[in-house]
Design a protein around this motif. Structure first.
Motif, PDB file in Angstrom:
ATOM      1  N   VAL A   1      -6.844  67.633   0.157  1.00  0.00           N
ATOM      2  CA  VAL A   1      -5.420  67.328   0.311  1.00  0.00           C
ATOM      3  C   VAL A   1      -5.218  65.823   0.424  1.00  0.00           C
ATOM      4  CG1 VAL A   1      -3.378  67.677   1.744  1.00  0.00           C
ATOM      5  CG2 VAL A   1      -4.962  69.562   1.364  1.00  0.00           C
ATOM      6  N   ARG A   2      -6.143  65.144   1.118  1.00  0.00           N
ATOM      7  CA  ARG A   2      -6.028  63.679   1.233  1.00  0.00           C
ATOM      8  C   ARG A   2      -6.121  63.025  -0.139  1.00  0.00           C
ATOM      9  NH1 ARG A   2      -9.722  64.062   5.577  1.00  0.00           N
ATOM     10  NH2 ARG A   2     -11.273  62.924   4.344  1.00  0.00           N
ATOM     11  N   ARG A   3      -7.035  63.510  -0.981  1.00  0.00           N
ATOM     12  CA  ARG A   3      -7.146  62.945  -2.336  1.00  0.00           C
ATOM     13  C   ARG A   3      -5.872  63.204  -3.131  1.00  0.00           C
ATOM     14  NH1 ARG A   3     -12.355  65.027  -2.048  1.00  0.00           N
ATOM     15  NH2 ARG A   3     -11.768  66.851  -3.314  1.00  0.00           N
ATOM     16  N   LEU A   4      -5.350  64.409  -3.006  1.00  0.00           N
ATOM     17  CA  LEU A   4      -4.116  64.742  -3.712  1.00  0.00           C
ATOM     18  C   LEU A   4      -2.978  63.848  -3.232  1.00  0.00           C
ATOM     19  CD1 LEU A   4      -3.167  66.868  -5.809  1.00  0.00           C
ATOM     20  CD2 LEU A   4      -2.471  68.299  -3.870  1.00  0.00           C
ATOM     21  N   LEU A   5      -2.961  63.577  -1.944  1.00  0.00           N
ATOM     22  CA  LEU A   5      -1.945  62.710  -1.365  1.00  0.00           C
ATOM     23  C   LEU A   5      -2.084  61.282  -1.887  1.00  0.00           C
ATOM     24  CD1 LEU A   5       0.329  62.828   0.827  1.00  0.00           C
ATOM     25  CD2 LEU A   5      -1.380  62.002   2.448  1.00  0.00           C
ATOM     26  N   GLU A   6      -3.305  60.784  -1.945  1.00  0.00           N
ATOM     27  CA  GLU A   6      -3.538  59.431  -2.445  1.00  0.00           C
ATOM     28  C   GLU A   6      -3.107  59.307  -3.911  1.00  0.00           C
ATOM     29  OE1 GLU A   6      -7.649  58.875  -1.762  1.00  0.00           O
ATOM     30  OE2 GLU A   6      -7.456  58.782   0.430  1.00  0.00           O
ATOM     31  N   GLU A   7      -3.441  60.311  -4.700  1.00  0.00           N
ATOM     32  CA  GLU A   7      -3.045  60.281  -6.111  1.00  0.00           C
ATOM     33  C   GLU A   7      -1.527  60.301  -6.255  1.00  0.00           C
ATOM     34  OE1 GLU A   7      -5.021  63.706  -7.544  1.00  0.00           O
ATOM     35  OE2 GLU A   7      -7.019  62.772  -7.569  1.00  0.00           O
TER      36      GLU A   7
ATOM     37  N   ALA B   1       5.670  67.798  -9.423  1.00  0.00           N
ATOM     38  CA  ALA B   1       5.707  69.243  -9.204  1.00  0.00           C
ATOM     39  C   ALA B   1       4.303  69.833  -9.314  1.00  0.00           C
ATOM     40  CB  ALA B   1       6.643  69.907 -10.206  1.00  0.00           C
ATOM     41  N   ASP B   2       3.504  69.330 -10.269  1.00  0.00           N
ATOM     42  CA  ASP B   2       2.134  69.817 -10.417  1.00  0.00           C
ATOM     43  C   ASP B   2       1.304  69.497  -9.183  1.00  0.00           C
ATOM     44  OD1 ASP B   2       2.773  70.783 -12.902  1.00  0.00           O
ATOM     45  OD2 ASP B   2       1.851  69.117 -14.007  1.00  0.00           O
ATOM     46  N   ARG B   3       1.448  68.293  -8.646  1.00  0.00           N
ATOM     47  CA  ARG B   3       0.692  67.940  -7.442  1.00  0.00           C
ATOM     48  C   ARG B   3       1.135  68.800  -6.257  1.00  0.00           C
ATOM     49  NH1 ARG B   3      -2.492  64.032  -8.918  1.00  0.00           N
ATOM     50  NH2 ARG B   3      -1.782  62.243 -10.153  1.00  0.00           N
TER      51      ARG B   3
ATOM     52  N   PHE C   1       5.003  68.715   1.294  1.00  0.00           N
ATOM     53  CA  PHE C   1       3.920  67.909   0.740  1.00  0.00           C
ATOM     54  C   PHE C   1       4.426  66.595   0.168  1.00  0.00           C
ATOM     55  CE2 PHE C   1       1.455  66.574  -2.999  1.00  0.00           C
ATOM     56  CZ  PHE C   1       0.266  66.230  -2.364  1.00  0.00           C
ATOM     57  N   LEU C   2       5.517  66.634  -0.620  1.00  0.00           N
ATOM     58  CA  LEU C   2       6.016  65.402  -1.224  1.00  0.00           C
ATOM     59  C   LEU C   2       6.558  64.436  -0.180  1.00  0.00           C
ATOM     60  CD1 LEU C   2       7.724  66.645  -4.520  1.00  0.00           C
ATOM     61  CD2 LEU C   2       5.452  65.656  -4.188  1.00  0.00           C
ATOM     62  N   VAL C   3       6.997  64.947   0.963  1.00  0.00           N
ATOM     63  CA  VAL C   3       7.397  64.043   2.048  1.00  0.00           C
ATOM     64  C   VAL C   3       6.198  63.194   2.458  1.00  0.00           C
ATOM     65  CG1 VAL C   3       8.237  63.908   4.414  1.00  0.00           C
ATOM     66  CG2 VAL C   3       9.201  65.616   2.842  1.00  0.00           C
ATOM     67  N   TYR C   4       5.031  63.817   2.608  1.00  0.00           N
ATOM     68  CA  TYR C   4       3.828  63.069   2.992  1.00  0.00           C
ATOM     69  C   TYR C   4       3.408  62.102   1.895  1.00  0.00           C
ATOM     70  CZ  TYR C   4       3.357  66.186   6.957  1.00  0.00           C
ATOM     71  OH  TYR C   4       3.581  66.868   8.120  1.00  0.00           O
ATOM     72  N   VAL C   5       3.631  62.459   0.639  1.00  0.00           N
ATOM     73  CA  VAL C   5       3.321  61.526  -0.453  1.00  0.00           C
ATOM     74  C   VAL C   5       4.087  60.220  -0.261  1.00  0.00           C
ATOM     75  CG1 VAL C   5       3.641  61.104  -2.924  1.00  0.00           C
ATOM     76  CG2 VAL C   5       2.664  63.273  -2.152  1.00  0.00           C
ATOM     77  N   PHE C   6       5.369  60.333   0.054  1.00  0.00           N
ATOM     78  CA  PHE C   6       6.165  59.112   0.214  1.00  0.00           C
ATOM     79  C   PHE C   6       5.846  58.405   1.528  1.00  0.00           C
ATOM     80  CE2 PHE C   6       8.556  61.297  -3.088  1.00  0.00           C
ATOM     81  CZ  PHE C   6       8.754  60.250  -3.974  1.00  0.00           C
ATOM     82  N   LEU C   7       5.500  59.143   2.558  1.00  0.00           N
ATOM     83  CA  LEU C   7       5.066  58.499   3.794  1.00  0.00           C
ATOM     84  C   LEU C   7       3.800  57.681   3.542  1.00  0.00           C
ATOM     85  CD1 LEU C   7       5.566  61.348   6.439  1.00  0.00           C
ATOM     86  CD2 LEU C   7       7.039  59.360   6.028  1.00  0.00           C
ATOM     87  N   ALA C   8       2.892  58.226   2.751  1.00  0.00           N
ATOM     88  CA  ALA C   8       1.659  57.509   2.445  1.00  0.00           C
ATOM     89  C   ALA C   8       1.916  56.275   1.589  1.00  0.00           C
ATOM     90  CB  ALA C   8       0.685  58.448   1.729  1.00  0.00           C
TER      91      ALA C   8
END
Length: 304
Positions: A38-44, A63-65, A77-84
């Motif tokens: 999940v961390r890798r997916l978040l970084e990507e 959407a795929d991620r 999940f996408l909230v965490y993407v933007f937080l990262a």
């Protein structure tokens, strides 16, 4: 890339995340950080939203991620993407000397997107389409300056042709500023728009001096000239239209666009649309009478 659990609430408040979502986002943090996949997916995902120009109407990448994320994260999940991605975009802003209040107000569109998501779907989180809109903010291309938002972009060829026909020499692709009208920010009064445009002229001259902007553009259903038949001449929307010179005419109906912005869900059945305000009556009555709404395209000289 994510703050500690103790520091996360402060970041969420800065990003205007709705209060009813904060506890859930903090509680789910462990599910994100404890799983290497999940961390890798978040970084990507964070690399995507800060470095790739994407089309708002083509949200398949995010959407795929999100589809690969654990189901336990739901729509968060996408909230965490933007937080990262926050540390990256904050560094970009600091390198440009952008004031902290402009940075905070710009990135607070994350919270606005989450509020829109809950209004439409009845649950917390963020959808892929709204996420693609936020790539403009987190990629350093869009800034909130008072009542309006300004996106650094290239002038589209159809808009450039319309501007040249009006006697102003421009070329497709040259730097321009695209104006956007955010929701949940009070009335669109002429005075508020004047202050915003004045602020923007000073802001971009100071922080992006290498990008001379000949024109500002706007592509919005709020520029559909048919609104003048339904709203009084002194209404804020009609006054906003008067700022712009006409661009090209879009022949494709966009009926769901005003329904989504005005009522919160583009898929609402037209016969059931409320009539509580003058704008609601204008949008719904026009559609019920068999009419269509269109995205309007306008521009004005940036240095005037």
């Amino acid at each position: 890339m994510l703050p500690d659990a103790a520091d996360l609430p402060d970041l969420l408040l800065d990003l205007a995340v709705p209060h009813e979502d904060i506890n859930e986002v903090v509680a789910l943090r462990r599910a994100v950080t404890a799983d290497p996949a999940v961390r890798r997916l978040l970084e990507e995902g964070a690399e995507d939203v800060t470095g790739v120009v994407r089309e708002v109407d083509d949200p398949s990448g995010l959407a795929d991620r999100a589809a690969q994320a654990p189901a336990a994260l739901g729509d968060y999940f996408l909230v965490y993407v933007f937080l990262a991605a926050v540390p990256h975009v904050r560094a970009v802003h600091r390198a440009r000397g952008i004031p902290d209040d402009v940075s905070r107000h710009t990135l607070a569109d994350l919270g606005r997107g989450m509020a829109l998501h809950r209004r439409r779907h009845g649950r917390g989180g963020l959808g892929a389409r709204q996420g693609h809109w936020l790539t403009r903010h987190f990629g350093g291309r869009l800034y909130q300056l008072g009542r309006l938002q300004y996106e650094r972009t290239g002038l589209g060829e159809r808009t450039a042709q319309a501007i040249r026909s009006a006697g102003t020499e421009v070329t497709g692709g040259e730097p321009s500023l695209d104006l956007h009208i955010p929701d949940f920010l009070g009335p669109l009064t002429p005075a508020a728009c004047d202050r915003s445009v004045d602020h923007a002229r000073e802001f971009f001259a100071r922080h992006f001096p290498e990008e001379p902007h000949a024109v500002a553009t706007c592509h919005s259903w709020l520029l559909d000239p048919q609104l003048r038949r339904h709203l009084p001449a002194e209404s804020n929307i009609v006054r906003f239209q008067e700022r712009f010179r006409p661009g090209w005419q879009d022949p494709e109906p966009a009926d769901t666009t005003p329904v989504g912005f005005v009522f919160g869900d583009p898929d609402l059945p037209v016969p059931d649309l409320p009539r509580r305000t003058s704008v609601e009556r204008a949008v719904g009555d026009h559609l019920r009478a068999g009419g269509h709404w269109y995205v309007g395209h306008g521009w004005f000289p940036w240095d005037q």
